[in-house]
Design a protein around this motif. Structure first.
Motif, PDB file in Angstrom:
ATOM      1  N   GLN A 140       0.789  -1.226   0.000  1.00  0.00           N
ATOM      2  CA  GLN A 140       0.000   0.000   0.000  1.00  0.00           C
ATOM      3  C   GLN A 140       0.827   1.284   0.000  1.00  0.00           C
ATOM      4  OE1 GLN A 140      -3.247  -0.682  -0.512  1.00  0.00           O
ATOM      5  NE2 GLN A 140      -2.579  -2.804  -0.325  1.00  0.00           N
ATOM      6  N   CYS A 141       2.115   1.211  -0.295  1.00  0.00           N
ATOM      7  CA  CYS A 141       2.913   2.432  -0.446  1.00  0.00           C
ATOM      8  C   CYS A 141       2.509   3.150  -1.731  1.00  0.00           C
ATOM      9  CB  CYS A 141       4.399   2.096  -0.495  1.00  0.00           C
ATOM     10  SG  CYS A 141       5.121   1.720   1.092  1.00  0.00           S
ATOM     11  N   ARG A 142       2.503   4.469  -1.686  1.00  0.00           N
ATOM     12  CA  ARG A 142       2.164   5.278  -2.860  1.00  0.00           C
ATOM     13  C   ARG A 142       3.375   6.007  -3.426  1.00  0.00           C
ATOM     14  NH1 ARG A 142      -1.856   9.510  -1.522  1.00  0.00           N
ATOM     15  NH2 ARG A 142      -1.837   9.783  -3.781  1.00  0.00           N
ATOM     16  N   PHE A 143       4.382   6.216  -2.582  1.00  0.00           N
ATOM     17  CA  PHE A 143       5.546   6.992  -3.002  1.00  0.00           C
ATOM     18  C   PHE A 143       6.829   6.275  -2.583  1.00  0.00           C
ATOM     19  CE2 PHE A 143       2.067   9.887  -2.019  1.00  0.00           C
ATOM     20  CZ  PHE A 143       1.918  10.533  -3.241  1.00  0.00           C
ATOM     21  N   ILE A 144       7.883   6.507  -3.365  1.00  0.00           N
ATOM     22  CA  ILE A 144       9.171   5.884  -3.078  1.00  0.00           C
ATOM     23  C   ILE A 144      10.249   6.964  -3.062  1.00  0.00           C
ATOM     24  CG2 ILE A 144       9.542   5.313  -5.519  1.00  0.00           C
ATOM     25  CD1 ILE A 144      10.922   2.724  -4.542  1.00  0.00           C
ATOM     26  N   ASN A 145      11.072   6.921  -2.035  1.00  0.00           N
ATOM     27  CA  ASN A 145      12.108   7.920  -1.796  1.00  0.00           C
ATOM     28  C   ASN A 145      13.474   7.314  -2.145  1.00  0.00           C
ATOM     29  OD1 ASN A 145      14.036   9.652  -0.559  1.00  0.00           O
ATOM     30  ND2 ASN A 145      12.601  10.257   1.027  1.00  0.00           N
ATOM     31  N   PHE A 146      14.219   7.985  -3.030  1.00  0.00           N
ATOM     32  CA  PHE A 146      15.553   7.527  -3.402  1.00  0.00           C
ATOM     33  C   PHE A 146      16.651   8.282  -2.652  1.00  0.00           C
ATOM     34  CE2 PHE A 146      14.898   5.584  -7.959  1.00  0.00           C
ATOM     35  CZ  PHE A 146      14.047   4.637  -7.411  1.00  0.00           C
ATOM     36  N   GLU A 147      16.265   9.034  -1.628  1.00  0.00           N
ATOM     37  CA  GLU A 147      17.201   9.782  -0.791  1.00  0.00           C
ATOM     38  C   GLU A 147      17.952  10.854  -1.601  1.00  0.00           C
ATOM     39  OE1 GLU A 147      19.389   6.748   1.419  1.00  0.00           O
ATOM     40  OE2 GLU A 147      17.747   6.655   2.875  1.00  0.00           O
ATOM     41  N   GLN A 148      18.999  11.431  -1.002  1.00  0.00           N
ATOM     42  CA  GLN A 148      19.658  12.590  -1.589  1.00  0.00           C
ATOM     43  C   GLN A 148      20.801  12.202  -2.520  1.00  0.00           C
ATOM     44  OE1 GLN A 148      19.915  11.396   1.593  1.00  0.00           O
ATOM     45  NE2 GLN A 148      21.371  12.636   2.752  1.00  0.00           N
ATOM     46  N   ASP A 149      21.315  13.211  -3.247  1.00  0.00           N
ATOM     47  CA  ASP A 149      22.428  12.927  -4.167  1.00  0.00           C
ATOM     48  C   ASP A 149      23.779  13.406  -3.635  1.00  0.00           C
ATOM     49  OD1 ASP A 149      22.718  15.719  -4.771  1.00  0.00           O
ATOM     50  OD2 ASP A 149      21.191  15.569  -6.329  1.00  0.00           O
ATOM     51  N   LEU A 150      23.777  14.109  -2.495  1.00  0.00           N
ATOM     52  CA  LEU A 150      25.007  14.566  -1.840  1.00  0.00           C
ATOM     53  C   LEU A 150      25.862  15.469  -2.732  1.00  0.00           C
ATOM     54  CD1 LEU A 150      26.073  11.214  -0.108  1.00  0.00           C
ATOM     55  CD2 LEU A 150      24.763  13.102   0.879  1.00  0.00           C
ATOM     56  N   GLY A 151      25.238  16.034  -3.767  1.00  0.00           N
ATOM     57  CA  GLY A 151      25.980  16.917  -4.659  1.00  0.00           C
ATOM     58  C   GLY A 151      26.866  16.200  -5.654  1.00  0.00           C
ATOM     59  N   LYS A 152      26.753  14.878  -5.740  1.00  0.00           N
ATOM     60  CA  LYS A 152      27.549  14.095  -6.689  1.00  0.00           C
ATOM     61  C   LYS A 152      26.851  14.132  -8.050  1.00  0.00           C
ATOM     62  CE  LYS A 152      29.323  11.044  -3.075  1.00  0.00           C
ATOM     63  NZ  LYS A 152      29.419   9.651  -2.565  1.00  0.00           N
ATOM     64  N   GLU A 153      27.519  14.679  -9.039  1.00  0.00           N
ATOM     65  CA  GLU A 153      26.873  14.939 -10.324  1.00  0.00           C
ATOM     66  C   GLU A 153      26.362  13.674 -10.999  1.00  0.00           C
ATOM     67  OE1 GLU A 153      25.888  17.743 -11.593  1.00  0.00           O
ATOM     68  OE2 GLU A 153      26.705  18.799  -9.861  1.00  0.00           O
ATOM     69  N   GLY A 154      27.132  12.586 -10.932  1.00  0.00           N
ATOM     70  CA  GLY A 154      26.673  11.346 -11.545  1.00  0.00           C
ATOM     71  C   GLY A 154      25.426  10.814 -10.883  1.00  0.00           C
ATOM     72  N   LEU A 155      25.414  10.847  -9.563  1.00  0.00           N
ATOM     73  CA  LEU A 155      24.253  10.385  -8.806  1.00  0.00           C
ATOM     74  C   LEU A 155      23.057  11.283  -9.062  1.00  0.00           C
ATOM     75  CD1 LEU A 155      23.543   8.136  -6.820  1.00  0.00           C
ATOM     76  CD2 LEU A 155      24.252   9.660  -4.951  1.00  0.00           C
ATOM     77  N   ARG A 156      23.298  12.575  -9.148  1.00  0.00           N
ATOM     78  CA  ARG A 156      22.211  13.534  -9.418  1.00  0.00           C
ATOM     79  C   ARG A 156      21.590  13.268 -10.785  1.00  0.00           C
ATOM     80  NH1 ARG A 156      23.152  19.736  -8.040  1.00  0.00           N
ATOM     81  NH2 ARG A 156      22.950  18.742  -6.000  1.00  0.00           N
ATOM     82  N   ALA A 157      22.423  13.064 -11.794  1.00  0.00           N
ATOM     83  CA  ALA A 157      21.909  12.813 -13.141  1.00  0.00           C
ATOM     84  C   ALA A 157      21.094  11.520 -13.186  1.00  0.00           C
ATOM     85  CB  ALA A 157      23.069  12.741 -14.131  1.00  0.00           C
ATOM     86  N   THR A 158      21.580  10.491 -12.487  1.00  0.00           N
ATOM     87  CA  THR A 158      20.861   9.220 -12.466  1.00  0.00           C
ATOM     88  C   THR A 158      19.501   9.375 -11.809  1.00  0.00           C
ATOM     89  OG1 THR A 158      22.896   7.919 -12.419  1.00  0.00           O
ATOM     90  CG2 THR A 158      20.905   6.864 -11.590  1.00  0.00           C
ATOM     91  N   LYS A 159      19.437  10.021 -10.667  1.00  0.00           N
ATOM     92  CA  LYS A 159      18.167  10.152  -9.947  1.00  0.00           C
ATOM     93  C   LYS A 159      17.184  11.028 -10.710  1.00  0.00           C
ATOM     94  CE  LYS A 159      20.025   8.950  -5.465  1.00  0.00           C
ATOM     95  NZ  LYS A 159      19.947   9.075  -4.009  1.00  0.00           N
ATOM     96  N   ARG A 160      17.683  12.038 -11.377  1.00  0.00           N
ATOM     97  CA  ARG A 160      16.785  12.897 -12.148  1.00  0.00           C
ATOM     98  C   ARG A 160      16.272  12.191 -13.396  1.00  0.00           C
ATOM     99  NH1 ARG A 160      19.137  19.125 -11.482  1.00  0.00           N
ATOM    100  NH2 ARG A 160      18.879  19.153  -9.212  1.00  0.00           N
TER     101      ARG A 160
END
Length: 289
Positions: free
Chosen positions: A253-273
């Protein structure tokens, strides 16, 4: 007043209080707090039954964290104590957006650092990758299933060694020291899966473990991915793991999923976005003027 380093035993005290708090921020999960206690130097403060957490942010700011829902009526005395105690810290943190009305602008300064912000997604979108924007993810999953025969196992006491095998390989290929990655908290989480109420899956190809993912449902509508590790040479495995994890938590019954923060790491930010979050959950910093 009693103050002690955050320990596993404190889960019995804190978990119930966190579950009653109306926020999607990943810090309001005991597992998150406990596993990253070393990074943030967390201490539990108990003042006659009023509980707070102190810590240090990634950019070295000291903070006091409330362990009650400040948006609920009846917490006025607790709020006053929070403000009084915060004088010994750089700020009150992390505060969700729906609590900001509690801090009037004439008395408090409000800010946030985008590197801290959590990525929030509709669980249905991650489960199915429906829609034009996620077409590439859907194709990667289809290719993965076409080329590989996958066996999925739950992460439990019996199967944890398989996940640790993946984690060790991932770490050896990272090119970094264990202290520079999240290897240590991930390993600790695997060894304490049941105590920390984590759920997840291990993915085997030709009977060889190639990836794992786990997290938790941390309140009524929200689940979070704490760790996902895989053999990057297996194209599409990460997209498939996220989908399977989302499907499993959707059934709870979860409606939303949280992938947490990117810590300012550009590769991680691009992946999550690239998964198109519906919202960035800012973690507000509050300072008394």
């Amino acid at each position: 007043m009693n103050k002690e380093k955050l320990l596993l035993k404190h889960g019995e005290i804190i978990s119930g209080k966190l579950a009653d708090i109306d926020t999607a921020l990943s810090e309001y999960s005991f597992a998150n707090l406990y596993l990253f206690r070393g990074k943030h130097d967390y201490y539990l403060i108990d003042d006659n039954g009023n509980l707070f957490l102190s810590g240090v942010t990634y950019d070295d700011k000291t903070f006091l964290m409330p362990l009650r829902d400040l948006s609920e009526a009846g917490n006025e005395a607790y709020f006053a104590e929070l403000i009084e105690k915060s004088s010994g810290y750089d700020m009150i943190y992390p505060i969700p957006e729906n609590w900001l009305d509690t801090f009037p602008s004439d008395a408090f300064e409000v800010s946030y650092v985008e590197n801290d912000s959590d990525y929030l997604y509709e669980i249905e979108k991650i489960a199915s990758y429906s829609g034009r924007k996620l077409h590439a993810k859907r194709n990667l999953v289809a290719q993965f299933l076409r080329y590989y025969k996958v066996e999925i196992l739950p992460i439990n006491k019996e199967n944890v060694p398989l996940a640790i095998e993946v984690l060790n390989k991932w770490q050896s290929e990272s090119g970094s020291d264990k202290e520079q990655t999240d290897f240590i908290p991930c390993l600790e989480a695997l060894r304490n899966m049941e105590t920390l109420n984590q759920n997840g899956q291990i993915f085997l190809i030709d009977r060889v473990p190639k990836g794992f993912i786990f997290g938790e449902q941390y309140n009524k509508e929200y689940c979070v991915v704490h760790f996902a590790k895989a053999d990057i040479s297996v194209k599409g495995i990460y997209q498939y793991m996220f989908s399977v994890f989302a499907q499993a938590n959707k059934e709870m019954q979860c409606r939303f999923i949280n992938f947490e923060q990117d810590l300012g790491k550009e590769g991680l930010r691009a992946t999550k976005r690239s998964y198109y979050p519906i919202k960035l959950l800012h973690k507000y910093r509050i300072a008394v003027k």
